[in-house]
Design a protein around this motif. Structure first.
Motif, PDB file in Angstrom:
ATOM      1  N   ILE A   2      -4.914 -10.568   7.267  1.00  7.66           N
ATOM      2  CA  ILE A   2      -3.606 -11.193   7.129  1.00  7.66           C
ATOM      3  C   ILE A   2      -3.027 -10.934   5.742  1.00  7.66           C
ATOM      4  O   ILE A   2      -3.698 -11.148   4.730  1.00  7.66           O
ATOM      5  N   ALA A   3      -1.791 -10.465   5.708  1.00  8.74           N
ATOM      6  CA  ALA A   3      -1.117 -10.173   4.443  1.00  8.74           C
ATOM      7  C   ALA A   3      -1.074 -11.422   3.574  1.00  8.74           C
ATOM      8  O   ALA A   3      -0.848 -12.528   4.058  1.00  8.74           O
ATOM      9  N   GLY A   4      -1.327 -11.221   2.279  1.00  8.42           N
ATOM     10  CA  GLY A   4      -1.253 -12.326   1.333  1.00  8.42           C
ATOM     11  C   GLY A   4      -2.555 -13.057   1.117  1.00  8.42           C
ATOM     12  O   GLY A   4      -2.607 -13.999   0.325  1.00  8.42           O
ATOM     13  N   TRP A   5      -3.626 -12.658   1.809  1.00  6.62           N
ATOM     14  CA  TRP A   5      -4.919 -13.330   1.626  1.00  6.62           C
ATOM     15  C   TRP A   5      -5.752 -12.700   0.535  1.00  6.62           C
ATOM     16  O   TRP A   5      -6.715 -13.281   0.078  1.00  6.62           O
ATOM     17  N   THR A   7      -5.614  -9.340  -2.815  1.00  6.57           N
ATOM     18  CA  THR A   7      -4.810  -8.390  -3.560  1.00  6.57           C
ATOM     19  C   THR A   7      -5.709  -7.546  -4.448  1.00  6.57           C
ATOM     20  O   THR A   7      -6.837  -7.931  -4.743  1.00  6.57           O
ATOM     21  N   THR A 127      -4.439   3.546  11.752  1.00  4.89           N
ATOM     22  CA  THR A 127      -4.447   2.361  10.900  1.00  4.89           C
ATOM     23  C   THR A 127      -5.844   2.065  10.363  1.00  4.89           C
ATOM     24  O   THR A 127      -6.838   2.247  11.068  1.00  4.89           O
ATOM     25  N   TRP A 129      -7.643  -1.327   8.879  1.00  6.06           N
ATOM     26  CA  TRP A 129      -7.523  -2.755   8.660  1.00  6.06           C
ATOM     27  C   TRP A 129      -8.503  -3.131   7.550  1.00  6.06           C
ATOM     28  O   TRP A 129      -9.712  -2.975   7.706  1.00  6.06           O
ATOM     29  N   THR A 131     -10.164  -5.815   4.619  1.00  5.70           N
ATOM     30  CA  THR A 131     -10.602  -7.196   4.553  1.00  5.70           C
ATOM     31  C   THR A 131     -11.368  -7.403   3.252  1.00  5.70           C
ATOM     32  O   THR A 131     -11.410  -6.517   2.404  1.00  5.70           O
TER      33      THR A 131
END
Length: 141
Positions: A2-5, A7, A127, A129, A131
């Motif tokens: 999930i974006a924003g979890w 950086t 893609t 993904w 994590t």
């Protein structure tokens, strides 16, 4: 994921939570609407990078293929992976995540120091993904 979890990358990789300005409670996954602390009158929620290192609180291996929305290629055989629950003392919370590739339950002990690192959850021709994963630091408990 999930974006924003999370950086950054390398030494700059961090999980991103939120901290309530009224009670200082830290949340992960992040909370962007209201403070979940039932004793708090509520405050502004600000982004809070979490500690990069913590200690193994618990761990296990996943010997079954999780159901959707977990992304997996059903055509390939299932490969078990290690899950680690890591206590972040500064934030007073426990964060669950996969172990870095090659880390098994035989490599872990409760209290062992680990650090968060970027990892790949799944990739296909279009893609990747990404994590977070946990990796022993070698420092010990």
């Amino acid at each position: 994921m999930i974006a924003g979890w999370f950086t950054g990358d390398g030494e700059g990789f961090r999980l991103l939570g939120t901290r309530c300005s009224a009670c200082s409670t830290v949340f992960f996954p992040r909370e962007d609407t209201h403070c979940r602390n039932p004793h708090c009158p509520g405050g502004r929620l600000v982004e809070a990078p979490l500690s990069r290192r913590g200690h193994v609180w618990s761990y296990t291996d996943s010997r079954y293929r999780p159901p959707s929305p977990y992304v997996t290629d059903r055509e390939l055989p299932w490969v078990p992976y290690t899950l680690i629950a890591v206590e972040l003392p500064a934030e007073r919370l426990v964060v669950l995540g996969q172990a870095a590739p090659g880390v098994t339950v035989a490599d872990l002990t409760v209290g062992m120091e680990v650090e968060v690192v970027p990892g790949v959850l799944h990739e296909d021709t279009e893609t990747t993904w990404t994590t977070w994963q946990w990796r022993p630091t070698g420092v010990g408990a």
